[in-house]
Scaffold this motif. Structure first.
Motif, PDB file in Angstrom:
ATOM      1  N   ASP A 198     -16.281   0.158  -3.283  1.00 47.93           N
ATOM      2  CA  ASP A 198     -16.081  -0.847  -2.248  1.00 47.93           C
ATOM      3  C   ASP A 198     -15.069  -1.878  -2.735  1.00 47.93           C
ATOM      4  O   ASP A 198     -14.671  -1.872  -3.902  1.00 47.93           O
ATOM      5  N   TYR A 199     -14.701  -2.770  -1.846  1.00 48.67           N
ATOM      6  CA  TYR A 199     -13.731  -3.813  -2.163  1.00 48.67           C
ATOM      7  C   TYR A 199     -13.980  -4.975  -1.218  1.00 48.67           C
ATOM      8  O   TYR A 199     -14.569  -4.814  -0.146  1.00 48.67           O
ATOM      9  N   PRO A 204     -13.413  -7.655   1.670  1.00 54.08           N
ATOM     10  CA  PRO A 204     -12.731  -7.471   2.955  1.00 54.08           C
ATOM     11  C   PRO A 204     -11.334  -8.087   3.014  1.00 54.08           C
ATOM     12  O   PRO A 204     -10.491  -7.627   3.779  1.00 54.08           O
ATOM     13  N   SER A 211       0.817  -1.205   0.000  1.00 48.66           N
ATOM     14  CA  SER A 211       0.000   0.000   0.000  1.00 48.66           C
ATOM     15  C   SER A 211       0.856   1.262   0.000  1.00 48.66           C
ATOM     16  O   SER A 211       0.487   2.263  -0.589  1.00 48.66           O
ATOM     17  N   GLN A 213      -8.545  -5.485   2.597  1.00 50.90           N
ATOM     18  CA  GLN A 213      -8.594  -4.319   3.501  1.00 50.90           C
ATOM     19  C   GLN A 213      -7.194  -3.964   4.041  1.00 50.90           C
ATOM     20  O   GLN A 213      -6.795  -2.812   4.025  1.00 50.90           O
ATOM     21  N   HIS A 214      -6.458  -4.949   4.501  1.00 54.32           N
ATOM     22  CA  HIS A 214      -5.161  -4.702   5.134  1.00 54.32           C
ATOM     23  C   HIS A 214      -4.109  -4.190   4.151  1.00 54.32           C
ATOM     24  O   HIS A 214      -3.066  -3.688   4.562  1.00 54.32           O
TER      25      HIS A 214
END
Length: 162
Positions: free
Chosen positions: A153-154, A156, A4, A159-160
């Protein structure tokens, strides 16, 4: 460095679509993953898709690029950056030569879709910087659905990484 923090944002007013394709030889399937984010890194859409396709990694990656381009068009995006880890696809889209193979015809469809976009670019990125799209492709290979698109959205399980 985490995936990220390594992701580079597109310029303001642009959207970046990271795409990837993965092959499941045993089941003759291609998994496709796309994540579209704005210049602040906010997710505009995510896509997981799988299709039946004879084993051809380049063709699978080209189909993934096409799905990313179609998704951006369906979202009405006019300023896009496409980013994938398949150098052969990136070079083929950048190249003006015609290629009449199945791979070349899919690349032609990508170019046709991009001709309707105001401003676009396509770039190669190393796999380690394309982790989210790659994880989406692997998940797509396990799904019973042919395609799942989430708007703003994506799933779950990524998410990290955001």
């Amino acid at each position: 460095m985490t995936p990220s923090s390594a992701w580079s944002a597109p310029p303001p007013a642009f959207f970046k679509a990271n795409w990837d394709g993965a092959i499941d030889k045993d089941n003759s399937k291609v998994g496709i993953g796309v994540i579209v984010r704005d210049s602040e890194g906010l997710v505009m859409a995510s896509l997981c898709s799988s299709i039946t396709l004879n084993f051809d990694p380049s063709l699978g990656e080209a189909v993934a690029a096409l799905k990313a381009t179609i998704l951006c068009a369906e979202l009405g995006l006019t300023h896009i950056v496409l980013e994938g880890d398949a150098l052969s696809v990136v070079q083929a889209v950048q190249n003006e030569e015609e290629n009449w193979s199945a791979f070349g015809m899919v690349v032609r469809d990508v170019k046709s879709m991009l001709s309707k976009v105001w401003v676009w670019s396509i770039h190669h990125t190393p796999r380690e910087l394309n982790v989210i799209a790659h994880i989406l492709t692997k998940y797509a290979l396990t799904c019973s659905e042919d395609c799942c698109i989430l708007l703003e959205d994506y799933p779950p399980y990524i998410q990290h990484l955001l």
